[in-house]
Design a protein around this motif. Structure first.
Motif, mmCIF file in Angstrom:
data_model
loop_
_atom_site.group_PDB
_atom_site.id
_atom_site.type_symbol
_atom_site.label_atom_id
_atom_site.label_comp_id
_atom_site.label_asym_id
_atom_site.label_seq_id
_atom_site.Cartn_x
_atom_site.Cartn_y
_atom_site.Cartn_z
ATOM 1 N N GLY A 1 -0.443 55.780 -1.071
ATOM 2 C CA GLY A 1 0.837 55.464 -1.673
ATOM 3 C C GLY A 1 1.003 54.038 -2.132
ATOM 4 O O GLY A 1 2.124 53.556 -2.276
ATOM 5 N N ASN A 2 -0.104 53.345 -2.390
ATOM 6 C CA ASN A 2 -0.022 51.967 -2.876
ATOM 7 C C ASN A 2 0.400 51.930 -4.343
ATOM 8 O O ASN A 2 0.426 52.934 -5.043
ATOM 9 C CB ASN A 2 -1.377 51.270 -2.717
ATOM 10 N N GLY A 3 0.704 50.716 -4.811
ATOM 11 C CA GLY A 3 1.082 50.543 -6.199
ATOM 12 C C GLY A 3 0.003 50.977 -7.165
ATOM 13 O O GLY A 3 0.301 51.454 -8.272
ATOM 14 N N SER A 4 -1.260 50.819 -6.762
ATOM 15 C CA SER A 4 -2.358 51.255 -7.626
ATOM 16 C C SER A 4 -2.285 52.746 -7.898
ATOM 17 O O SER A 4 -2.658 53.210 -8.984
ATOM 18 C CB SER A 4 -3.705 50.906 -6.980
ATOM 19 N N HIS A 5 -1.817 53.495 -6.921
ATOM 20 C CA HIS A 5 -1.660 54.943 -7.109
ATOM 21 C C HIS A 5 -0.472 55.249 -8.017
ATOM 22 O O HIS A 5 -0.569 56.089 -8.921
ATOM 23 C CB HIS A 5 -1.465 55.618 -5.748
ATOM 24 N N TRP A 6 0.637 54.549 -7.790
ATOM 25 C CA TRP A 6 1.858 54.830 -8.537
ATOM 26 C C TRP A 6 1.883 54.155 -9.911
ATOM 27 O O TRP A 6 2.724 54.481 -10.752
ATOM 28 C CB TRP A 6 3.082 54.361 -7.748
ATOM 29 N N GLY A 7 0.981 53.191 -10.136
ATOM 30 C CA GLY A 7 1.018 52.436 -11.396
ATOM 31 C C GLY A 7 2.230 51.539 -11.488
ATOM 32 O O GLY A 7 2.760 51.273 -12.565
ATOM 33 N N ARG A 8 2.654 51.015 -10.328
ATOM 34 C CA ARG A 8 3.854 50.185 -10.238
ATOM 35 C C ARG A 8 3.586 49.088 -9.215
ATOM 36 O O ARG A 8 3.195 49.368 -8.081
ATOM 37 C CB ARG A 8 5.004 51.073 -9.788
ATOM 38 N N PHE A 9 3.758 47.835 -9.599
ATOM 39 C CA PHE A 9 3.464 46.719 -8.709
ATOM 40 C C PHE A 9 4.710 45.871 -8.491
ATOM 41 O O PHE A 9 5.754 46.093 -9.109
ATOM 42 C CB PHE A 9 2.302 45.900 -9.275
ATOM 43 N N LEU A 10 4.617 44.903 -7.593
ATOM 44 C CA LEU A 10 5.781 44.131 -7.168
ATOM 45 C C LEU A 10 6.263 43.172 -8.251
ATOM 46 O O LEU A 10 5.454 42.520 -8.923
ATOM 47 C CB LEU A 10 5.453 43.357 -5.896
ATOM 48 N N THR A 11 7.583 43.072 -8.372
ATOM 49 C CA THR A 11 8.213 42.158 -9.324
ATOM 50 C C THR A 11 9.350 41.419 -8.638
ATOM 51 O O THR A 11 9.814 41.806 -7.550
ATOM 52 C CB THR A 11 8.762 42.918 -10.550
ATOM 53 N N ASP A 12 9.811 40.351 -9.283
ATOM 54 C CA ASP A 12 10.901 39.541 -8.755
ATOM 55 C C ASP A 12 12.115 40.412 -8.435
ATOM 56 O O ASP A 12 12.566 41.211 -9.259
ATOM 57 C CB ASP A 12 11.267 38.468 -9.779
ATOM 58 N N GLY A 13 12.647 40.261 -7.212
ATOM 59 C CA GLY A 13 13.832 41.011 -6.807
ATOM 60 C C GLY A 13 13.562 42.305 -6.078
ATOM 61 O O GLY A 13 14.501 42.902 -5.519
ATOM 62 N N ASP A 14 12.327 42.766 -6.050
ATOM 63 C CA ASP A 14 11.999 43.981 -5.306
ATOM 64 C C ASP A 14 12.268 43.774 -3.811
ATOM 65 O O ASP A 14 12.143 42.663 -3.282
ATOM 66 C CB ASP A 14 10.529 44.355 -5.482
#
Length: 333
Positions: free
Chosen positions: A290-303
């Motif tokens: 369930g990491n971001g690499s799997h979801w295609g979504r990584f951390l951004t400002d405000g998360d």
């Protein structure tokens, strides 16, 4: 015996070694005056826990509720063991996680479909569990942060990923320990979020070496740890703990330590076959699927990341944007 946890709090600028029970804070020094920092407990771990339990059962007066203390005394949660020691980290240690990562990064036969990549990864992982070794690397104490500290995105690299992990604190020196004796060396368990800059993992300029875990995982604050250490006597089975990470309220990781490829005893046995593990060392055991690499979504400002493991509490990490200023080394290249 009623369960309790060990924590380190910064209150009015003072580091306080504390026992947490039922959301109430008890200063360890009132029961054990020689314990100035939580690491001092490891000198006689079991006896010290017994003394603390007796102190609580005899009606010790709490310093206050944890949330009130933190608010009124300008406090924060520190990593539970002070001073902070090294991080001994297991990578590629959840079966489903490795399968997901292999598919996400196209690791396998040329031209293979996602289904084929998944099948190849599953077969490879099962063979490694049967005949291979854990994969271990090390992290710096300076990268360890508290369970409620913010994390600042680095100015070099992108695709910063989350990884909830079961953390294991060593309470006794361990060297060449057998798996059947390994849990005797465990002080307790905690939560760790092993953040990773995915774009900094590969070393294309040194292809034969391949990966660079130092720069990808040792940025300041990249190991949010805590909120506390739950003694092993209160964790019946570290191999069956539910774990979950939410990003902005959405569940991204939802798994159990039952999916570990190499369990806690195996990791301690292997790591101690190479190095001398010391009291206060923190072993992190790998991240589930369930990491971001799997979801295609990584951390951004405000998360906002919320991580929890069954019986070990919860942590909240707010993500802040990069400073916008390159470090001198990168600025000069």
């Amino acid at each position: 015996m009623t369960a309790f946890a060990i924590a380190s709090l910064l209150l009015d600028g003072e580091v306080v070694p504390a026992v947490i029970r039922d959301e109430l804070v008890y200063d360890i020094r009132t029961a054990l005056p020689a314990v100035a920092r939580t690491a001092d407990l490891f000198g006689d771990w079991d006896r010290n826990l017994d003394l603390l339990a007796d102190h609580l059962d005899r009606g010790a007066a709490p310093a206050g509720g944890i949330e009130t203390l933190l608010a009124d005394r300008r406090g924060r949660m520190l990593p539970p063991v002070q001073p902070v020691g090294p991080v001994i980290a297991a990578g590629a240690n959840y079966r489903e996680h490795i399968i997901q990562m292999s598919v996400a990064h196209g690791l396998g036969s040329d031209g293979a479909s996602p289904q084929q990549l998944r099948a190849e990864a599953a077969a490879e992982m099962d063979e490694r569990i049967r005949t291979g070794d854990p994969y271990i690397w090390t992290g710096l104490a300076s990268a360890v942060s508290g369970a409620r500290d913010d994390v600042v995105l680095p100015d070099v690299g992108h695709d910063v990923d989350w990884e909830i992990e079961l953390g294991v604190y060593l309470g006794r020196t361990a060297h060449r320990v057998g798996a059947d004796d390994a849990l005797r060396h465990v002080a307790g368990y905690t939560i760790v979020n092993d953040l990773t800059v995915r774009s900094l993992v590969p070393r294309n300029d040194m292809a034969k070496i391949g990966t660079d875990w130092f720069r990808a995982k040792n940025q300041p604050g990249f190991f949010p740890t805590g909120p506390w250490l739950v003694p092993a006597r209160f964790v019946p089975d570290p191999g069956a703990l539910a774990m979950r990470l939410r990003l902005n309220g959405e569940v991204m990781q939802d798994s159990s330590s039952a999916d570990l490829a190499f369990d806690v005893p195996a990791l301690i046995s292997y790591a101690s076959s190479v190095a001398v593990l010391q009291p206060g060392d923190l072993l992190i055991t790998g991240s589930p699927a369930g990491n971001g690499s799997h979801w295609g979504r990584f951390l951004t400002d405000g998360d906002v990341m919320d991580a929890e493991i069954e019986g070990l509490g919860a942590q909240r990490t707010v993500v802040r944007g990069a400073s916008g200023e390159l470090p001198p080394w990168q600025a000069s290249r």
